[in-house]
Motif scaffolding. Structure first.
Motif, PDB file in Angstrom:
ATOM      1  N   ILE A 194       0.854  -1.199   0.000  1.00  0.00           N
ATOM      2  CA  ILE A 194       0.000   0.000   0.000  1.00  0.00           C
ATOM      3  C   ILE A 194       0.883   1.241   0.000  1.00  0.00           C
ATOM      4  N   ILE A 195       0.808   2.027  -1.076  1.00  0.00           N
ATOM      5  CA  ILE A 195       1.550   3.281  -1.144  1.00  0.00           C
ATOM      6  C   ILE A 195       0.655   4.400  -0.604  1.00  0.00           C
ATOM      7  N   LEU A 196       1.186   5.145   0.347  1.00  0.00           N
ATOM      8  CA  LEU A 196       0.445   6.189   1.046  1.00  0.00           C
ATOM      9  C   LEU A 196       0.746   7.567   0.471  1.00  0.00           C
ATOM     10  N   ASN A 197      -0.236   8.443   0.501  1.00  0.00           N
ATOM     11  CA  ASN A 197      -0.058   9.843   0.141  1.00  0.00           C
ATOM     12  C   ASN A 197      -0.057  10.639   1.454  1.00  0.00           C
ATOM     13  N   ALA A 243       4.794   7.324   1.332  1.00  0.00           N
ATOM     14  CA  ALA A 243       5.356   6.321   2.237  1.00  0.00           C
ATOM     15  C   ALA A 243       4.638   5.025   1.870  1.00  0.00           C
ATOM     16  N   ALA A 244       4.885   3.971   2.599  1.00  0.00           N
ATOM     17  CA  ALA A 244       4.204   2.709   2.297  1.00  0.00           C
ATOM     18  C   ALA A 244       4.036   1.883   3.564  1.00  0.00           C
ATOM     19  N   ASP A 297      17.996  10.961  -0.870  1.00  0.00           N
ATOM     20  CA  ASP A 297      17.736  12.060   0.059  1.00  0.00           C
ATOM     21  C   ASP A 297      16.242  12.264   0.279  1.00  0.00           C
ATOM     22  N   ASN A 298      15.427  11.276  -0.140  1.00  0.00           N
ATOM     23  CA  ASN A 298      13.985  11.349   0.063  1.00  0.00           C
ATOM     24  C   ASN A 298      13.559  10.224   1.012  1.00  0.00           C
ATOM     25  N   PRO A 299      13.312  10.521   2.282  1.00  0.00           N
ATOM     26  CA  PRO A 299      12.965   9.473   3.258  1.00  0.00           C
ATOM     27  C   PRO A 299      11.721   8.685   2.877  1.00  0.00           C
ATOM     28  N   GLY A 300      10.737   9.356   2.247  1.00  0.00           N
ATOM     29  CA  GLY A 300       9.513   8.657   1.874  1.00  0.00           C
ATOM     30  C   GLY A 300       9.746   7.567   0.853  1.00  0.00           C
ATOM     31  N   THR A 305       9.414   3.519   1.344  1.00  0.00           N
ATOM     32  CA  THR A 305       8.552   2.774   0.429  1.00  0.00           C
ATOM     33  C   THR A 305       9.309   1.606  -0.202  1.00  0.00           C
ATOM     34  N   ILE A 306      10.515   1.872  -0.661  1.00  0.00           N
ATOM     35  CA  ILE A 306      11.335   0.806  -1.260  1.00  0.00           C
ATOM     36  C   ILE A 306      11.591  -0.299  -0.247  1.00  0.00           C
TER      37      ILE A 306
END
Length: 459
Positions: free
Chosen positions: A162-165, A304-305, A391-394, A398-399
């Motif tokens: 599930i990918i979150l917005n 995020a995920a 440099d993108n924590p989200g 997710t990965i």
């Protein structure tokens, strides 16, 4: 990145078949046959090889094709790089004019195995000293196992999560812990907080479950069963009814299936105005490849995920993906076996990882999301060498979520009526979500149709 996505989809497409022939270029595999293991494959790969697959191959595909070509120096390879088509496949099977190897979705493999159109590959793996149980994820092997044999060489494994917005969630006061599919009493209120509409028409989905596209995830994850251990359809399983009833409840809370489908069909899913850029979803079920689609828009999304969770509260996913089969009428089964084994070897996957990394390096700000190959060793090796913290924590989180869930996968099950089971399940879900049938009625009718197909094939 759009190209990469399309290739991953295309790589889930092909199959073929016929009667075994000992003539033609290549080794003598198939000249001897065992009741226990099928044809006796050898490593004598020579002559001409015809293959069907690799539609719109990107660098992940072409690098592996190059690797296999280098390994099969005595083989001349001709590829029909078109999408798999079931009607074309059966027509060619009836005529006996089939390719030596075909790429197809793993959900189709048992159907063609039961029809005696493809070869069991136990001896193929043995000839090339491939330990199937250690080479591939167990759920991936289960996809292509039927009647005591393994019928295909697996490739790729696209686990859904599930990918979150985060923008939509934060604005509604919803947390990651609220997006928990094992807790309907927590999930539904969170979905309702995020949902927005203009009149009766959705403008933001709180949670898009992708009900028809990810039907197996919801059914199996929420305690249902599609196919039993013998390959018999079980669409009327009581657990399936509960899962389908919850899906209806989830969509009814967001305008109902008809309006949801109309809204989600309008998404610019692969474009610069996709549903995460435009805040049209708070959360959505997606296969791993969709992270690649979002990477060009890293500055425009806040993601995020979380894993999909089963009824036991533990992470859960399903093992979708493609594979290679060898038709029974293949003229050069030894070369077909060697080609498929080399295409999915660790070194081939590392070549693909290097090619993908090279492509990403040419794109400023691009993020390497990894490759999900069907082989745990290859997945980990590629992750270790090429998937670096961005440099993108989200995106990093997710990965990592997809890597975390990949080992939790479960097979849909293998059945001679696999294709019909999938079709009837989609019909049942659609009619139930539209309210034209109750979940019980829809699944009962689906089971009747699936059993009819099963009995035709399996007797």
């Amino acid at each position: 990145m759009k190209n990469s996505h399309k290739t991953l989809l295309a790589l889930g497409l092909a199959t073929s078949l016929g009667l075994m022939s000992a003539c033609g270029g290549g080794g003598e595999a198939g000249s001897e046959e065992s009741a226990d293991t099928g044809p006796a494959f050898t490593t004598n790969a020579t002559g001409n090889l015809s293959a069907w697959g690799f539609e719109n191959a990107d660098e992940v595909g072409t690098s592996r094709l190059d690797y296999a070509k280098e390994k099969l120096t005595g083989v001349t390879i001709k590829i029909d790089a078109t999408a798999f088509d079931a009607q074309k496949f059966t027509t060619r099977a009836a005529s006996g004019e089939v390719p030596d190897v075909v790429q197809m979705d793993r959900g189709l493999v048992a159907t063609y195995a039961a029809q005696d159109l493809i070869l069991p590959l136990d001896s193929c793996f043995s000839a090339h000293t491939v330990d199937v149980k250690s080479q591939y994820y167990p759920s991936v092997v289960d996809d292509v196992s039927y009647d005591g044999h393994v019928w295909a060489v697996p490739q790729f494994y696209q686990p859904p999560a599930i990918i979150l917005n985060k923008r939509v969630m934060d604005a509604a006061g919803v947390t990651e812990a609220d997006i928990d599919t094992s807790k309907p009493d927590v999930l539904l209120p969170a979905v309702e907080k995020m949902y927005k509409a203009n009149g009766n028409n959705p403008t933001t989905m709180g949670f898009d479950p992708v009900a028809t596209g990810q039907s197996a995830l919801w059914i199996l994850g929420l305690g249902g069963q599609l196919i039993d251990a013998e390959g018999v359809p079980t669409l009327d399983n009581p657990g399936n009814t509960k899962a389908l009833a919850f899906l209806k409840q989830l969509l009814d809370a967001q305008g109902g299936y008809a309006k949801v489908k109309s809204f989600t069909d309008s998404f610019d899913t692969f474009g610069a105005k996709n549903q995460y850029v435009k805040d049209q979803v708070g959360a959505q079920v997606n296969a791993q490849w969709y992270v690649n689609v979002l990477t060009p828009y890293v500055k425009d999304v806040d993601i995020a995920a979380v894993p999909f969770k089963g009824v036991d509260g533990q992470p859960f996913t399903v093992a979708g993906g493609s594979s290679f089969v060898i038709p029974k009428a293949a003229k050069n089964p030894d070369a077909a076996c060697a080609w498929a084994i080399n295409l999915t070897a660790q070194d081939a996957w590392m070549a693909a990882g290097a090619a993908r990394a090279k492509t990403i390096a040419k794109t400023p700000g691009a993020i390497n999301t990894g490759l999900f190959t069907g082989s745990p060793a290859a997945d980990e090796a590629i992750r270790t060498k090429y998937v670096k913290t961005s440099d993108n924590p989200g995106f990093n989180q997710t990965i990592s979520t997809y890597y975390d869930v990949v080992a939790t996968g479960k097979s849909n099950g293998a059945s001679p009526a696999g294709q019909q089971i999938s079709t009837e399940l989609q019909n049942a879900i659609t009619s139930s979500l539209l309210g034209t049938k109750s979940p019980e009625e829809a699944l009962k009718d689906a089971q009747t149709a699936a059993m009819r197909a099963y009995n035709q094939v399996a007797g």
